[in-house]
Design an enzyme around this catalytic site. Structure first.
Site, PDB file in Angstrom:
ATOM      1  N   ARG A  66      46.569  31.832  33.605  1.00 18.38           N
ATOM      2  CA  ARG A  66      45.372  32.222  32.860  1.00 18.38           C
ATOM      3  C   ARG A  66      45.504  33.652  32.366  1.00 18.38           C
ATOM      4  O   ARG A  66      45.799  34.569  33.128  1.00 18.38           O
ATOM      5  CB  ARG A  66      44.140  32.094  33.764  1.00 18.38           C
ATOM      6  CG  ARG A  66      42.833  32.271  33.010  1.00 18.38           C
ATOM      7  CD  ARG A  66      41.662  32.074  33.954  1.00 18.38           C
ATOM      8  NE  ARG A  66      40.398  32.149  33.253  1.00 18.38           N
ATOM      9  CZ  ARG A  66      39.212  32.147  33.841  1.00 18.38           C
ATOM     10  NH1 ARG A  66      39.146  32.073  35.161  1.00 18.38           N
ATOM     11  NH2 ARG A  66      38.109  32.216  33.156  1.00 18.38           N
ATOM     12  N   SER A  80      26.735  39.191  41.450  1.00 11.41           N
ATOM     13  CA  SER A  80      26.437  38.213  42.503  1.00 11.41           C
ATOM     14  C   SER A  80      27.204  38.539  43.775  1.00 11.41           C
ATOM     15  O   SER A  80      26.656  38.482  44.883  1.00 11.41           O
ATOM     16  CB  SER A  80      26.789  36.803  42.021  1.00 11.41           C
ATOM     17  OG  SER A  80      26.617  35.855  43.062  1.00 11.41           O
ATOM     18  N   GLY A  85      28.119  38.935  48.590  1.00 10.11           N
ATOM     19  CA  GLY A  85      29.469  38.889  49.115  1.00 10.11           C
ATOM     20  C   GLY A  85      30.261  37.757  48.480  1.00 10.11           C
ATOM     21  O   GLY A  85      29.714  36.935  47.741  1.00 10.11           O
ATOM     22  N   GLN A  88      33.610  32.190  48.676  1.00 14.91           N
ATOM     23  CA  GLN A  88      34.831  31.376  48.688  1.00 14.91           C
ATOM     24  C   GLN A  88      36.059  32.280  48.727  1.00 14.91           C
ATOM     25  O   GLN A  88      36.264  33.094  47.820  1.00 14.91           O
ATOM     26  CB  GLN A  88      34.894  30.485  47.453  1.00 14.91           C
ATOM     27  CG  GLN A  88      36.125  29.586  47.440  1.00 14.91           C
ATOM     28  CD  GLN A  88      36.183  28.706  46.199  1.00 14.91           C
ATOM     29  OE1 GLN A  88      35.372  28.839  45.302  1.00 14.91           O
ATOM     30  NE2 GLN A  88      37.146  27.809  46.149  1.00 14.91           N
ATOM     31  N   GLU A 106      42.082  34.912  40.786  1.00 16.01           N
ATOM     32  CA  GLU A 106      42.119  36.220  40.134  1.00 16.01           C
ATOM     33  C   GLU A 106      40.746  36.635  39.605  1.00 16.01           C
ATOM     34  O   GLU A 106      40.369  37.809  39.652  1.00 16.01           O
ATOM     35  CB  GLU A 106      43.141  36.243  38.990  1.00 16.01           C
ATOM     36  CG  GLU A 106      43.238  37.615  38.333  1.00 16.01           C
ATOM     37  CD  GLU A 106      44.432  37.778  37.417  1.00 16.01           C
ATOM     38  OE1 GLU A 106      44.412  38.715  36.601  1.00 16.01           O
ATOM     39  OE2 GLU A 106      45.376  36.976  37.515  1.00 16.01           O
TER      40      GLU A 106
END
Length: 313
Positions: A66, A80, A85, A88, A106
């Site tokens: 990407r 967010s 925190g 995932q 990334e």
């Protein structure tokens, strides 16, 4: 001098070398109090665990397929993460010297840095260069976060850098071989069509139809029709016939007389064969008979064409 942070159940528990000599006592004390001495992991076993890793100790994946990230969405994610925190974990591999290399995640790593986080949860996975690239490509494909050209470039790198066959690429990424072949063919498109595909001005179907047209001027005219009028893939075929039709001017007549392949009959046959084989096909009539030239781009592509021919009884 400010006291450095003891990571406790983070890296300090699994990577004892993270504790500096100045804080060795504090680290050992914290470990004993928290009962984490039993959690120490040998260097060769530092896999399949989740740790809190300093973001400055994570380098980017050089095989990351990407290339483009939406800055606005990245900032929204950073806000967010700052508030809640990182839920995932990203995936990394340990490369020694207290350093890690990103395998996937990334976007989350970038957003965490923007959000001011100093360390984030990371799943430590064992992977060599080949596996790292495959994991990064597969994750992005599964998340549908890559544009078609980024996917095609990822496939190409697997072919060139790791000597994969198209069949092996297809197996690795969970696609059939024809899909891989068609994606790779997008890299043969002119830059102006690739740019339109990358910016979502045209679809994969449009791009695959345009690739069968050899004349770049014709490609440009049809591309403009797609962008401005929103014509469908089926309409592209009709536009090809209209634009490719010989002009009534004297010059065009002379050109047609000199080159029999400009005859609409042969043009239509060429177009039909291109659609059948999904590759460039030229029909060249001669005084007696003629020749059909079918292009292929790899041994696997040749096998695909042969498979189509084998279906003809």
């Amino acid at each position: 001098m400010a006291t450095k942070k003891v990571l406790g159940r983070g890296l300090g528990a699994f990577f004892p070398e993270y504790r500096d000599e100045d804080n060795a006592g504090a680290g050992e004390s914290a470990s004993k109090e928290e009962g984490v001495e039993k959690s120490f992991v040998k260097p060769e076993d530092r896999v399949n665990i989740v740790l809190f890793v300093p973001v400055d100790h994570i380098r980017k994946n050089p095989h990351q397929p990407r290339k483009e990230f939406d800055e606005e969405r990245l900032e929204e994610l950073a806000d967010s993460i700052s508030e809640h925190g990182l839920i995932q974990p990203i995936t990394v591999r340990y490369i020694g010297e207290k350093r890690f290399e990103l395998i996937s995640g990334e976007r989350r790593l970038r957003a965490a840095k923007l959000g001011g986080l100093k360390e984030i949860p990371a799943f430590i996975r064992e992977a060599d260069d080949e596996q790292s690239m495959a994991f990064a490509l597969i994750e992005n494909i599964q998340r549908e976060e890559l544009n078609p050209l980024e996917v095609a470039l990822g496939y190409k790198r697997l072919l060139e850098e790791f000597d994969y066959t198209q069949a092996q690429v297809a197996e690795r990424v969970g696609k059939n071989r024809t899909t891989v072949t068609n994606m790779l063919r997008l890299l043969n498109l002119p830059d102006f069509i690739q740019s339109a595909l990358k910016s979502n001005k045209i679809s994969m179907g449009h791009a695959r139809s345009l690739i069968t047209i050899e004349d770049e001027e014709v490609q440009k005219k049809i591309l403009d029709k797609v962008v401005e009028d929103g014509i469908s893939v089926r309409q592209i075929e009709e536009e090809v016939r209209k634009i490719s039709a010989p002009s009534k001017s004297t010059g065009s007549k002379k050109k047609t007389e000199k080159d029999p392949s400009n005859d609409p009959f042969y043009k239509d046959i060429s177009a039909r064969l291109r659609r059948t084989f999904s590759t460039k096909v030229n029909v060249k009539p001669k005084k007696e008979g003629g020749e059909i030239r079918i292009e292929y781009y790899s041994d696997d592509d040749l096998e695909r064409i042969l498979a189509i021919l084998d279906t003809v009884e």
